[in-house]
Motif scaffolding. Structure first.
Motif, PDB file in Angstrom:
ATOM      1  N   GLY A 323      63.793 -39.536 126.704  1.00 15.01           N
ATOM      2  CA  GLY A 323      63.026 -40.284 127.827  1.00 15.01           C
ATOM      3  C   GLY A 323      62.595 -41.596 127.567  1.00 15.01           C
ATOM      4  N   VAL A 324      62.122 -42.209 128.656  1.00 14.25           N
ATOM      5  CA  VAL A 324      61.573 -43.572 128.443  1.00 14.25           C
ATOM      6  C   VAL A 324      60.198 -43.546 128.455  1.00 14.25           C
ATOM      7  CG1 VAL A 324      61.719 -46.136 129.530  1.00 14.25           C
ATOM      8  CG2 VAL A 324      63.726 -44.500 129.618  1.00 14.25           C
ATOM      9  N   LYS A 325      59.513 -44.438 127.899  1.00  9.99           N
ATOM     10  CA  LYS A 325      57.936 -44.399 127.968  1.00  9.99           C
ATOM     11  C   LYS A 325      57.520 -44.847 129.417  1.00  9.99           C
ATOM     12  CE  LYS A 325      53.889 -46.659 126.036  1.00  9.99           C
ATOM     13  NZ  LYS A 325      53.490 -47.966 124.920  1.00  9.99           N
ATOM     14  N   GLY A 326      56.674 -43.885 129.961  1.00 12.98           N
ATOM     15  CA  GLY A 326      56.089 -44.401 131.163  1.00 12.98           C
ATOM     16  C   GLY A 326      56.819 -43.645 132.488  1.00 12.98           C
ATOM     17  N   ARG A 327      57.915 -43.094 132.106  1.00 16.09           N
ATOM     18  CA  ARG A 327      59.039 -42.729 133.147  1.00 16.09           C
ATOM     19  C   ARG A 327      59.025 -41.007 132.899  1.00 16.09           C
ATOM     20  NH1 ARG A 327      58.411 -48.071 132.925  1.00 16.09           N
ATOM     21  NH2 ARG A 327      59.807 -48.905 134.791  1.00 16.09           N
ATOM     22  N   ALA A 328      58.190 -40.183 133.859  1.00 14.68           N
ATOM     23  CA  ALA A 328      58.082 -38.640 133.585  1.00 14.68           C
ATOM     24  C   ALA A 328      57.908 -38.242 132.057  1.00 14.68           C
ATOM     25  CB  ALA A 328      59.685 -38.085 134.023  1.00 14.68           C
ATOM     26  N   GLU A 329      57.025 -39.174 131.601  1.00 13.36           N
ATOM     27  CA  GLU A 329      56.707 -39.042 130.158  1.00 13.36           C
ATOM     28  C   GLU A 329      55.682 -37.795 129.893  1.00 13.36           C
ATOM     29  OE1 GLU A 329      54.345 -41.256 126.564  1.00 13.36           O
ATOM     30  OE2 GLU A 329      54.955 -42.538 128.573  1.00 13.36           O
ATOM     31  N   VAL A 330      55.821 -36.894 129.196  1.00 15.15           N
ATOM     32  CA  VAL A 330      55.151 -35.713 128.743  1.00 15.15           C
ATOM     33  C   VAL A 330      54.171 -36.241 127.681  1.00 15.15           C
ATOM     34  CG1 VAL A 330      55.039 -33.384 127.964  1.00 15.15           C
ATOM     35  CG2 VAL A 330      56.865 -34.175 129.589  1.00 15.15           C
ATOM     36  N   TYR A 337      48.064 -26.762 130.035  1.00 13.59           N
ATOM     37  CA  TYR A 337      48.592 -27.357 131.005  1.00 13.59           C
ATOM     38  C   TYR A 337      49.397 -28.634 130.853  1.00 13.59           C
ATOM     39  CZ  TYR A 337      44.248 -30.102 130.805  1.00 13.59           C
ATOM     40  OH  TYR A 337      43.235 -30.855 129.988  1.00 13.59           O
ATOM     41  N   THR A 338      50.215 -29.209 131.734  1.00 11.31           N
ATOM     42  CA  THR A 338      50.890 -30.484 131.257  1.00 11.31           C
ATOM     43  C   THR A 338      50.457 -31.706 132.035  1.00 11.31           C
ATOM     44  OG1 THR A 338      52.862 -28.946 131.413  1.00 11.31           O
ATOM     45  CG2 THR A 338      53.297 -31.298 131.596  1.00 11.31           C
ATOM     46  N   VAL A 339      50.399 -32.669 130.974  1.00 12.02           N
ATOM     47  CA  VAL A 339      50.243 -34.267 131.508  1.00 12.02           C
ATOM     48  C   VAL A 339      51.268 -34.868 131.559  1.00 12.02           C
ATOM     49  CG1 VAL A 339      48.865 -36.018 131.152  1.00 12.02           C
ATOM     50  CG2 VAL A 339      47.685 -33.830 130.638  1.00 12.02           C
ATOM     51  N   LEU A 340      51.596 -35.347 132.812  1.00 14.13           N
ATOM     52  CA  LEU A 340      52.747 -36.307 132.809  1.00 14.13           C
ATOM     53  C   LEU A 340      52.332 -37.842 133.157  1.00 14.13           C
ATOM     54  CD1 LEU A 340      55.377 -34.624 135.199  1.00 14.13           C
ATOM     55  CD2 LEU A 340      55.499 -34.930 132.556  1.00 14.13           C
ATOM     56  N   ILE A 341      52.881 -38.939 132.332  1.00 15.92           N
ATOM     57  CA  ILE A 341      52.519 -40.349 132.957  1.00 15.92           C
ATOM     58  C   ILE A 341      53.907 -40.840 133.525  1.00 15.92           C
ATOM     59  CG2 ILE A 341      52.276 -42.555 132.071  1.00 15.92           C
ATOM     60  CD1 ILE A 341      50.288 -41.512 130.016  1.00 15.92           C
ATOM     61  N   ASP A 342      53.696 -41.437 134.744  1.00 16.22           N
ATOM     62  CA  ASP A 342      54.844 -42.023 135.429  1.00 16.22           C
ATOM     63  C   ASP A 342      54.569 -43.329 136.116  1.00 16.22           C
ATOM     64  OD1 ASP A 342      57.886 -41.222 136.399  1.00 16.22           O
ATOM     65  OD2 ASP A 342      56.823 -42.231 137.896  1.00 16.22           O
ATOM     66  N   TYR A 343      55.502 -44.165 136.071  1.00 14.30           N
ATOM     67  CA  TYR A 343      55.309 -45.554 136.592  1.00 14.30           C
ATOM     68  C   TYR A 343      55.322 -45.498 138.155  1.00 14.30           C
ATOM     69  CZ  TYR A 343      55.896 -50.415 136.776  1.00 14.30           C
ATOM     70  OH  TYR A 343      55.789 -51.896 136.904  1.00 14.30           O
ATOM     71  N   THR A 446      50.078 -29.081 136.584  1.00 16.04           N
ATOM     72  CA  THR A 446      50.643 -30.395 136.000  1.00 16.04           C
ATOM     73  C   THR A 446      49.769 -31.280 136.578  1.00 16.04           C
ATOM     74  OG1 THR A 446      52.800 -29.419 135.699  1.00 16.04           O
ATOM     75  CG2 THR A 446      52.686 -31.722 135.880  1.00 16.04           C
ATOM     76  N   LEU A 447      49.203 -32.136 135.607  1.00 15.17           N
ATOM     77  CA  LEU A 447      48.499 -33.189 136.042  1.00 15.17           C
ATOM     78  C   LEU A 447      49.363 -34.556 135.789  1.00 15.17           C
ATOM     79  CD1 LEU A 447      45.934 -35.068 136.680  1.00 15.17           C
ATOM     80  CD2 LEU A 447      45.511 -34.938 134.134  1.00 15.17           C
ATOM     81  N   VAL A 448      49.654 -35.077 137.034  1.00 10.30           N
ATOM     82  CA  VAL A 448      50.625 -36.474 137.235  1.00 10.30           C
ATOM     83  C   VAL A 448      49.600 -37.821 137.274  1.00 10.30           C
ATOM     84  CG1 VAL A 448      52.759 -37.340 138.238  1.00 10.30           C
ATOM     85  CG2 VAL A 448      52.277 -34.968 138.240  1.00 10.30           C
ATOM     86  N   LEU A 449      49.810 -38.388 136.235  1.00  9.18           N
ATOM     87  CA  LEU A 449      49.022 -39.681 136.236  1.00  9.18           C
ATOM     88  C   LEU A 449      50.226 -40.768 136.794  1.00  9.18           C
ATOM     89  CD1 LEU A 449      47.320 -39.418 132.687  1.00  9.18           C
ATOM     90  CD2 LEU A 449      46.401 -38.840 135.093  1.00  9.18           C
ATOM     91  N   MET A 450      49.919 -41.269 137.847  1.00 10.15           N
ATOM     92  CA  MET A 450      50.749 -42.125 138.331  1.00 10.15           C
ATOM     93  C   MET A 450      50.489 -43.780 138.457  1.00 10.15           C
ATOM     94  SD  MET A 450      52.463 -40.034 141.645  1.00 10.15           S
ATOM     95  CE  MET A 450      50.946 -39.585 142.457  1.00 10.15           C
ATOM     96  N   GLY A 451      51.582 -44.669 138.368  1.00  3.89           N
ATOM     97  CA  GLY A 451      51.356 -45.923 138.632  1.00  3.89           C
ATOM     98  C   GLY A 451      51.234 -46.951 137.410  1.00  3.89           C
ATOM     99  N   LYS A 452      50.891 -46.595 136.336  1.00  3.78           N
ATOM    100  CA  LYS A 452      50.600 -47.528 135.189  1.00  3.78           C
ATOM    101  C   LYS A 452      51.854 -47.321 134.249  1.00  3.78           C
ATOM    102  CE  LYS A 452      47.694 -49.472 134.459  1.00  3.78           C
ATOM    103  NZ  LYS A 452      47.470 -51.054 135.014  1.00  3.78           N
ATOM    104  N   GLY A 453      52.299 -46.001 133.912  1.00  5.26           N
ATOM    105  CA  GLY A 453      53.547 -45.918 133.419  1.00  5.26           C
ATOM    106  C   GLY A 453      53.427 -46.257 131.670  1.00  5.26           C
ATOM    107  N   HIS A 454      54.328 -47.339 131.809  1.00  6.21           N
ATOM    108  CA  HIS A 454      54.445 -47.978 130.386  1.00  6.21           C
ATOM    109  C   HIS A 454      53.219 -48.901 130.220  1.00  6.21           C
ATOM    110  CE1 HIS A 454      56.077 -50.712 132.947  1.00  6.21           C
ATOM    111  NE2 HIS A 454      56.006 -51.614 132.149  1.00  6.21           N
ATOM    112  N   GLU A 455      52.661 -49.463 131.232  1.00 11.59           N
ATOM    113  CA  GLU A 455      51.482 -50.548 130.956  1.00 11.59           C
ATOM    114  C   GLU A 455      50.601 -49.970 130.043  1.00 11.59           C
ATOM    115  OE1 GLU A 455      52.486 -52.661 135.154  1.00 11.59           O
ATOM    116  OE2 GLU A 455      50.359 -51.729 134.921  1.00 11.59           O
TER     117      GLU A 455
END
Length: 481
Positions: A323-330, A337-343, A446-455
Motif C-alpha cells: 500500500g501507499v502511505k496515506g492511501r487506505a493505510e492501516v 478495532y481498526t484505524v485507517l488513514i486516507d487522503y 473502523t476509525l477512518v481519519l480522512m484528509g491528511k493522508g501522507h501529509e
C-alpha cells in the motif's frame, strides 16, 4: 554557466533587447532567489504575477529577463508565454532529459498516487529502473526526493528528469495534475502513455466548472502516443473524443473494455479479481482494500500492457505491491478495532474510502474529517452529507485551514449534515478530535481519519505546523498501555 542563446534555443522570441550573448548562471522564476548573472523568468502565477518583480530581479543582478511585457530599458526577451518559455528553457538547460526517458503520465481526481506506485512496482519487477513524480514524494529509483506539489514547476521537472537519467532510469511515471496541464508545467513533454483514472468534483476554485476541469485533464491526451482510459467513469466518452492518440480502455463493470475485471472479491486488507484481455486472463491480488483498488490495479495493468509488459507478468508483479502511505493505510495499534488513514479530500474520495470500510467492518464506521481552506467551498457540504450517509458516527474537525477560520469551514461541512440522523461531534482541534475518536472506538469498529493522508503538517496562515496522525495515534496508545 550556459550561454543565453543556448537556453533560448527553439523558443519563438517576439523581441530581444539583451546586449550580446551573456553567460547565465542559473534560471530563476522566484525573484527572491535571483543572484548576479541569473536569468529571471517572469511568470503569471495563480496568486501573484512575476512581472511585478522584474525590477527586484534586476536589482539583485539578473543578467536578463524573460517576460511577456517588458518595462522600458530592461534587458528582456519578450515571448508570448513565459510559462511555455520556462518549460523550453528547462529542456534546453538540462539537455532535454525527458526525451531520454519513456514517460508515463497519470491524471484524474483520485487514484493517481496509487496508480503511479503500482506502475513503478510492475516495471521495476521487470528490471526496468523507473523514476516517480507525485503527491507523496518524488523517487529516483529508490532515492526519495521531497515534493511540495503534485506536479513541480517545469524547470524543476527537467532537473528531476536529468537526475533520473544520470541515475540510470529509463522510465518515468508521474502524476499530472489539471493545474500543471493548464499552467504549462508539462509543456513540451512527449508521453509514451497517458492514463485517466476518473473525474469527480475537486479544484473548482481554480477551474470553475466540471467541464473546464475535464478539458484541463484532456490536454494530456494531446501530448501522448497512447491513452489508457477508465471506461467506468462518465467522463470517459468525452475524454476519448478529445484524445489525439489511440486509446485503450479498462473497466471493472463493462465487458466492452479492452481490459476488464471479473470475479471481484473484496477483503479487509486486499482485493482479488481476474483480469481479462485479448491475450488471455490473469489472476490479480492487490494488498490494498476497497473497490477503488480494482480500478487502480486495472489502470496500472493497462498502462504496463501499453508499454509491452505481458498481462500475466504484470499481474504476478502486483502480488508483491504494498500500500501507499496515506492511501487506505492501516495504522498498527494494540487494540481490537481498526484505524485507517486516507487522503480523501473530495466528495468521491470520502465515498470511496467509507464504502471500502463499510465493506469489511463488523462494528461501526467512525469518520473523522475536515476540508481544506482557500479551496472549493461547494464540496464541503457534499462531503458532510456523504460522511453522514455512510458512517455510523462523524467527527468534524479541521484539515488545512490555510487563511480561513477553521470554525467557518466546519460550519460549511455541517450544513450538509443537517438532514441526517447520524450522530456527530464537532471538535475543531484535530489532535484533540483524534484522541476523542480513539476514546470512543470499540471492538470491531473502523476509525477512518480522512484528509491528511501522507501529509505530516497542518497549514495555518501560510505556516506549516507539524502534525502526523500516526504519531498522535502512537502517543495515545503509549499513554494508555
Amino acid at each position: 554557466m550556459m550561454k543565453l542563446s543556448a537556453l533560448l534555443q527553439d523558443i519563438d522570441i517576439l523581441q530581444n533587447t539583451v546586449p550580446g550573448d551573456p553567460d547565465i548562471g542559473e534560471v530563476r522564476y522566484d525573484s527572491r532567489q535571483v543572484q548576479p548573472g541569473d536569468l529571471f523568468v517572469a511568470i503569471r502565477g495563480y496568486a501573484t504575477d512575476g512581472h511585478q518583480f522584474i525590477a527586484s530581479a534586476l536589482e539583485k543582478g539578473a543578467a536578463a529577463v524573460v517576460c511577456e511585457e517588458a518595462p522600458d530599458g530592461v534587458p528582456a526577451i519578450v515571448v508570448a508565454s513565459s510559462r511555455r518559455a520556462l518549460a523550453q528553457i528547462g529542456g534546453n538547460r538540462f539537455g532535454h532529459p525527458s526525451r531520454k526517458l519513456t514517460m508515463v503520465g497519470v491524471t484524474g481526481t483520485n487514484g493517481k498516487t496509487t496508480t503511479t506506485y503500482l506502475i513503478k512496482h510492475i516495471l521495476e519487477a521487470q528490471g526496468i529502473k523507473t523514476g516517480l513524480i507525485g503527491t507523496n514524494q518524488n523517487l529516483i529509483g529508490d532515492e526519495i526526493v521531497p515534493t511540495e506539489r503534485t506536479t513541480p514547476e517545469s524547470y524543476e521537472l527537467h532537473r528531476l528528469f536529468a537526475h533520473m537519467v544520470e541515475a540510470g532510469c529509463t522510465h518515468c511515471v508521474m502524476e499530472v495534475s489539471s493545474h500543471s496541464l493548464v499552467l504549462d508545467r508539462v509543456y513540451g513533454i512527449d508521453f509514451a502513455v497517458g492514463v485517466f483514472t476518473n473525474l469527480t468534483q475537486d479544484h473548482l476554485d481554480f477551474h470553475h466548472t466540471m467541464e473546464e476541469y475535464r478539458k484541463a485533464k484532456a490536454i494530456l491526451f494531446t501530448m501522448c502516443d497512447k491513452g489508457v482510459i477508465n471506461m467506468d467513469d462518465p467522463a470517459s466518452e468525452k475524454m476519448m473524443l478529445d484524445a489525439a492518440c489511440p486509446v485503450e480502455t479498462f473497466s471493472a463493470k463493462l465487458d466492452a473494455a479492452d481490459l476488464t475485471a471479473k470475479d471481484i472479491r473484496l477483503h479487509a486488507d486486499s482485493v482479488d479479481f481476474v483480469a481479462s484481455a485479448d491475450e488471455g486472463i490473469a489472476r490479480v491480488h492487490l494488498g490494498i482494500p476497497g473497490e477503488f483498488s480494482v480500478s487502480n490495479a486495472l489502470a496500472a495493468l493497462g498502462t504496463c500492457r501499453a508499454l509491452g509488459v505481458p498481462l500475466d507478468k504484470a499481474a504476478d508483479a502486483m502480488r508483491t505491491a504494498h500500500g501507499v502511505k496515506g492511501r487506505a493505510e492501516v495504522v498498527p495499534t494494540p487494540t481490537d478495532y481498526t484505524v485507517l488513514i486516507d487522503y480523501a479530500h473530495s466528495p468521491d474520495g470520502v465515498e470511496n474510502i467509507l464504502r471500502a470500510a463499510r465493506g469489511f467492518t463488523k462494528g461501526r464506521v467512525i469518520a473523522l474529517f475536515g476540508c481544506g481552506g482557500d479551496r472549493d467551498k461547494t464540496k464541503r457540504p457534499k462531503m458532510g452529507a456523504i460522511a453522514a450517509r455512510l458512517a455510523d458516527f462523524c467527527i468534524v474537525t479541521s484539515d488545512n485551514p490555510r487563511t480561513e477560520q477553521p470554525e467557518a469551514i466546519v460550519e460549511d461541512i455541517v450544513a450538509g449534515m443537517q438532514d441526517s440522523k447520524t450522530p456527530k461531534e464537532v471538535i475543531v482541534n484535530r489532535p484533540e478530535a483524534i484522541r476523542f475518536a480513539l476514546d470512543m472506538a470499540q471492538k470491531d469498529d473502523t476509525l477512518v481519519l480522512m484528509g491528511k493522508g501522507h501529509e505530516t503538517y497542518q497549514e495555518i496562515n501560510h505556516v506549516k505546523h507539524h502534525l502526523d496522525e500516526r504519531e498522535i495515534v502512537a502517543e495515545y496508545f503509549a499513554q494508555k498501555f
